[in-house]
Design an enzyme around this catalytic site. Structure first.
Site, short mmCIF file in Angstrom:
data_model
loop_
_atom_site.label_atom_id
_atom_site.label_comp_id
_atom_site.label_asym_id
_atom_site.label_seq_id
_atom_site.Cartn_x
_atom_site.Cartn_y
_atom_site.Cartn_z
N ILE A 178 -10.19 5.58 0.16
CA ILE A 178 -9.11 5.22 1.50
C ILE A 178 -8.37 7.17 2.24
CG2 ILE A 178 -7.92 3.84 2.98
CD1 ILE A 178 -10.66 2.56 1.37
N GLY A 179 -8.04 7.17 1.20
CA GLY A 179 -7.46 8.37 0.96
C GLY A 179 -5.51 8.44 1.57
N LEU A 180 -4.87 7.71 1.80
CA LEU A 180 -3.86 7.58 1.76
C LEU A 180 -3.66 6.70 3.30
CD1 LEU A 180 -2.64 9.53 -0.72
CD2 LEU A 180 -1.37 7.39 -0.53
N ASN A 238 -3.49 3.54 -12.65
CA ASN A 238 -4.48 3.29 -11.06
C ASN A 238 -5.64 3.55 -11.24
OD1 ASN A 238 -5.40 4.43 -8.42
ND2 ASN A 238 -3.50 5.57 -8.28
N THR A 239 -7.14 3.76 -10.25
CA THR A 239 -8.07 3.80 -10.16
C THR A 239 -8.60 5.01 -10.94
OG1 THR A 239 -8.27 4.86 -8.56
CG2 THR A 239 -8.76 2.38 -8.48
N GLY A 290 -8.44 -4.74 -12.89
CA GLY A 290 -9.76 -5.27 -13.26
C GLY A 290 -9.96 -6.69 -13.27
N CYS A 346 -2.94 9.29 -7.28
CA CYS A 346 -4.16 8.31 -6.53
C CYS A 346 -4.74 9.33 -6.81
CB CYS A 346 -3.56 8.69 -4.88
SG CYS A 346 -4.68 8.20 -3.98
N LYS A 369 1.21 -1.31 -0.40
CA LYS A 369 0.35 0.30 0.12
C LYS A 369 0.97 1.12 -0.24
CE LYS A 369 -3.29 2.78 1.30
NZ LYS A 369 -4.56 2.88 -0.39
O1 RRO Z 1 -5.69 5.98 -1.10
C1 RRO Z 1 -6.13 5.42 -1.48
O2 RRO Z 1 -7.41 6.22 -1.27
C2 RRO Z 1 -6.04 5.64 -2.91
C3 RRO Z 1 -5.03 5.36 -3.98
BR1 RRO Z 1 -2.89 6.15 -2.72
C4 RRO Z 1 -4.69 5.55 -4.73
O3 RRO Z 1 -3.47 5.22 -5.42
N1 RRO Z 1 -5.75 4.77 -5.81
C5 RRO Z 1 -7.13 4.88 -4.89
O4 RRO Z 1 -7.93 4.65 -5.79
N2 RRO Z 1 -6.95 4.98 -3.07
#
Ligand code: RRO
Length: 316
Positions: free
Chosen positions: A68-70, A191-192, A244, A127, A42
């Protein structure tokens, strides 16, 4: 099933994706961390963080949103506890780092660069859940390249630096070219993508952070398209495909589009053995096509029809 990505050998081409299993401890009842491609941890920041407001996850059609926000322990705790634990398991640790500024990336790189046992560093510049969009460095080729060169300087030469890109850009090839010029050894894609869901009861955004990162099979064609475009422009650049992947055939699609390895993330939430299972399924998919190694299929989708030595007819 061994593959080499940017000079590092991995036991299989299937790794965990960052963010879906912390530093891998939760996966140990379900798979052997030493037998999968790599454990991508992570994204860790300099300081410990509690992350965004709850709720932080919501299911969506064929996928999920996260905000999540790291959240994380901070780099010192990670290097003292998580990394040595992973090394002891015999895993290949790929350490994902995320900073809020150039200086933070440089400092993270300096500390990770001194730690023993790191296979590669994945630089998260994408992110979606940061305080403002200006901090999604991967959306700006110039800023993205600056972050990568600041990171590269702190990492020993024999450890590859992988830039993790965002699909939320007009032209991903321009960003890929910029980070490679900035000193990246390869690319993790993608990434997402930024999304939103509405709670059916409150009719307010379902996530505490309002928007979130969309992942899962819903984004697979989007991720695959990104890999395809970058491989077409820069076939010599090592690419790790992400987005996915749930089955061995999904992984095979990414290899055919140009990835040398893949990461499995969202799938682990309903099947924590996914990274091992997908590798097993990929082995069967390759055998079915008479491919002797994963390397043989990398980029094969770009060749004109009928020019590959792979078995053309597969009964489904
Ligand atoms: O922590 C997150 O909210 C998060 C991260 Br760091 C990322 O790179 N991609 C994501 O979908 N969530």
């Amino acid at each position: 099933m061994t593959v080499e990505v940017a000079g590092v050998r991995y036991p299989t081409p299937v790794m965990t994706a960052s963010g879906c299993a912390a530093a891998g401890r939760e996966l140990t009842p379900f798979l052997d961390l030493a037998a999968i491609g790599a454990v991508v941890t992570k994204s860790v920041m300099l300081d410990a963080r509690s992350g965004r407001a709850t709720p932080r996850m919501v299911e969506t059609p064929s996928g999920m949103l996260n905000s999540i926000g790291l959240q994380g322990p901070g780099i010192d705790t990670f290097l003292a506890d998580d990394l040595p634990w992973l090394v002891k398991q015999g895993a290949q640790p790929v350490v994902s780092i995320a900073g809020g500024s150039l200086g933070e990336y440089a400092e993270l790189a300096r500390r990770v660069g001194m730690a023993p046992g790191v296979a590669a560093v994945e630089v998260n510049i994408s992110c979606p859940n940061v305080e403002n969009r200006g901090l999604v460095f991967a959306c700006d080729p110039f800023q993205a390249a600056r972050v990568i060169s600041a990171t590269r300087r702190g990492i020993p030469k024999d450890i590859p630096v992988l830039a993790k890109l965002s699909p939320d850009v007009t032209d991903i090839v321009t960003v890929a070219e910029a980070v490679m010029e900035g000193g990246a050894s390869g690319l993790s894609m993608v990434n997402t993508t930024l999304g939103l869901a509405i709670d059916p009861v409150t009719l307010r955004p379902a996530l505490g952070g309002v928007t979130g990162g969309l992942s899962g099979p819903a984004i697979r064609p989007l991720a695959l398209r990104c890999v395809w475009q970058v491989y077409a422009a820069m076939p010599e650049v090592p690419i790790i495909g992400i987005g996915g992947i749930r089955t061995g055939f999904d992984a095979l699609e990414f290899l055919a589009a140009g990835a040398s390895a893949v990461q499995v993330g969202t799938s682990t939430f309903h099947d924590p053995s996914s990274p091992a299972r997908v590798a097993d399924e990929l082995r069967s998919e390759l055998a079915l096509r008479a491919a002797v190694s994963p390397r043989e299929v990398v980029g094969v989708a770009h060749r004109p029809a009928g020019t590959s030595a792979l078995r053309a007819e597969v009964s489904m």
